[in-house]
Design a protein around this motif. Structure first.
Motif, PDB file in Angstrom:
ATOM      1  N   GLY A  21       0.789  -1.215   0.000  1.00 11.62           N
ATOM      2  CA  GLY A  21       0.000   0.000   0.000  1.00 11.62           C
ATOM      3  C   GLY A  21       0.826   1.273   0.000  1.00 11.62           C
ATOM      4  N   HIS A  22       2.139   1.137  -0.110  1.00 16.13           N
ATOM      5  CA  HIS A  22       3.018   2.298  -0.117  1.00 16.13           C
ATOM      6  C   HIS A  22       2.842   3.066  -1.425  1.00 16.13           C
ATOM      7  CE1 HIS A  22       6.506   4.195   1.862  1.00 16.13           C
ATOM      8  NE2 HIS A  22       6.845   4.555   0.637  1.00 16.13           N
ATOM      9  N   ALA A  23       2.840   4.391  -1.341  1.00 12.75           N
ATOM     10  CA  ALA A  23       2.700   5.213  -2.540  1.00 12.75           C
ATOM     11  C   ALA A  23       3.913   5.012  -3.450  1.00 12.75           C
ATOM     12  CB  ALA A  23       2.569   6.676  -2.164  1.00 12.75           C
ATOM     13  N   LEU A  24       3.640   4.800  -4.733  1.00 19.73           N
ATOM     14  CA  LEU A  24       4.700   4.570  -5.698  1.00 19.73           C
ATOM     15  C   LEU A  24       4.968   5.867  -6.455  1.00 19.73           C
ATOM     16  CD1 LEU A  24       3.383   1.163  -7.046  1.00 19.73           C
ATOM     17  CD2 LEU A  24       5.337   1.482  -5.526  1.00 19.73           C
ATOM     18  N   SER A  25       6.029   6.556  -6.070  1.00 20.10           N
ATOM     19  CA  SER A  25       6.341   7.810  -6.747  1.00 20.10           C
ATOM     20  C   SER A  25       7.286   7.573  -7.910  1.00 20.10           C
ATOM     21  CB  SER A  25       6.959   8.793  -5.750  1.00 20.10           C
ATOM     22  OG  SER A  25       8.057   8.194  -5.092  1.00 20.10           O
ATOM     23  N   ALA A  26       8.282   6.708  -7.699  1.00 19.46           N
ATOM     24  CA  ALA A  26       9.240   6.417  -8.763  1.00 19.46           C
ATOM     25  C   ALA A  26       9.766   5.014  -8.583  1.00 19.46           C
ATOM     26  CB  ALA A  26      10.387   7.414  -8.723  1.00 19.46           C
ATOM     27  N   GLY A  27      10.127   4.370  -9.673  1.00 14.80           N
ATOM     28  CA  GLY A  27      10.742   3.058  -9.598  1.00 14.80           C
ATOM     29  C   GLY A  27       9.775   1.922  -9.377  1.00 14.80           C
TER      30      GLY A  27
END
Ligand SMILES: [Zn+2]
Length: 67
Positions: free
Chosen positions: A26-32
């Protein structure tokens, strides 16, 4: 090859379905973000299956393999 079973689209949050959050933690995916596979789901005859994404550390949902 160890691989956790992907959840169906109906158990995901809207953000997870749209690829904004990791489907495993559930962690926000900003990059990668890495492709985790296709979450399968059918709504009547409509195929709602969609590509979902995960953190680079656990693309297969195996958190113990996080690097
Ligand atoms: Zn994650």
């Amino acid at each position: 090859m160890s691989h956790r079973t992907l959840p169906t689209v109906f158990t995901l949050t809207r953000r997870e379905r749209s690829g904004q959050d990791c489907i495993w933690c559930g962690h926000a995916l900003s990059a990668g973000a890495v492709p985790a596979g296709i979450a399968v789901g059918y709504w009547g005859s409509h195929n709602r299956s969609t590509q979902v994404y995960a953190c680079p550390g656990h693309p297969n949902g195996l958190t113990e393999e996080t690097q």
